[in-house]
Design a protein around this motif. Structure first.
Motif, short mmCIF file in Angstrom:
data_model
loop_
_atom_site.label_atom_id
_atom_site.label_comp_id
_atom_site.label_asym_id
_atom_site.label_seq_id
_atom_site.Cartn_x
_atom_site.Cartn_y
_atom_site.Cartn_z
N MET A 125 1.17 -1.14 0.20
CA MET A 125 -0.07 0.56 -0.12
C MET A 125 1.05 1.37 0.35
SD MET A 125 -3.34 0.85 1.60
CE MET A 125 -3.38 2.43 1.88
N PHE A 126 1.86 1.07 0.55
CA PHE A 126 2.66 2.53 0.93
C PHE A 126 3.52 3.14 -0.27
CE2 PHE A 126 7.15 3.48 0.45
CZ PHE A 126 7.50 4.89 0.81
N PHE B 152 1.13 9.90 -5.64
CA PHE B 152 1.41 10.95 -4.96
C PHE B 152 1.94 11.61 -5.77
CE2 PHE B 152 4.03 13.64 -2.17
CZ PHE B 152 3.14 15.45 -1.73
N LEU B 153 3.92 11.27 -6.32
CA LEU B 153 4.50 12.10 -6.72
C LEU B 153 3.89 11.71 -8.26
CD1 LEU B 153 7.58 9.30 -5.86
CD2 LEU B 153 7.07 11.89 -5.53
N VAL C 41 6.99 16.02 3.58
CA VAL C 41 6.78 15.57 2.49
C VAL C 41 5.58 14.95 2.77
CG1 VAL C 41 7.35 13.91 0.55
CG2 VAL C 41 8.80 15.47 1.74
N VAL C 42 5.29 13.85 3.78
CA VAL C 42 4.49 12.98 4.16
C VAL C 42 3.18 14.25 4.38
CG1 VAL C 42 3.36 11.70 6.51
CG2 VAL C 42 5.62 11.29 4.99
N GLY C 43 3.43 15.47 4.99
CA GLY C 43 2.23 16.53 5.44
C GLY C 43 1.98 16.79 4.12
N HIS D 264 -2.98 16.58 0.04
CA HIS D 264 -3.33 16.18 -1.18
C HIS D 264 -3.84 14.69 -0.91
CE1 HIS D 264 -2.57 19.73 -3.09
NE2 HIS D 264 -0.76 19.37 -2.32
N GLY D 265 -4.53 13.73 -0.03
CA GLY D 265 -5.05 12.75 0.11
C GLY D 265 -4.22 11.47 0.62
N TYR D 266 -3.30 12.04 -0.06
CA TYR D 266 -2.22 10.48 0.03
C TYR D 266 -1.70 10.38 1.54
CZ TYR D 266 -2.72 11.47 -4.69
OH TYR D 266 -3.53 11.63 -5.89
#
Length: 63
Positions: free
Chosen positions: A1-2, A9-10, A32-34, A39-41
């Motif tokens: 899933m990751f 996202f990329l 980056v995670v934030g 954006h929903g990822y």
């Protein structure tokens, strides 16, 4: 899933110059995670940090 979330996202980043600028300004994997979460990822900074540069380039499609 990751990896699926990261790839999605990329893919979004590639077509969005505003998002690219935000990522360039990021100072840490947590930043980056934030941005991705906005954006929903969903993925964690820990998982992102575990990727080697070569693995990250592979996920991003390489250059």
């Amino acid at each position: 899933m990751f990896l699926e979330q990261l790839k999605a996202f990329l893919a979004k980043v590639k077509g969005n110059s505003n998002l690219q600028q935000k990522l360039k300004a990021a100072n840490s994997p947590e930043d980056v995670v934030g941005i991705a979460k906005e954006h929903g990822y969903e993925f964690t900074a820990n998982k992102l940090s575990q990727l080697s540069k070569d693995e990250l380039e592979g996920v991003a499609g390489g250059n």
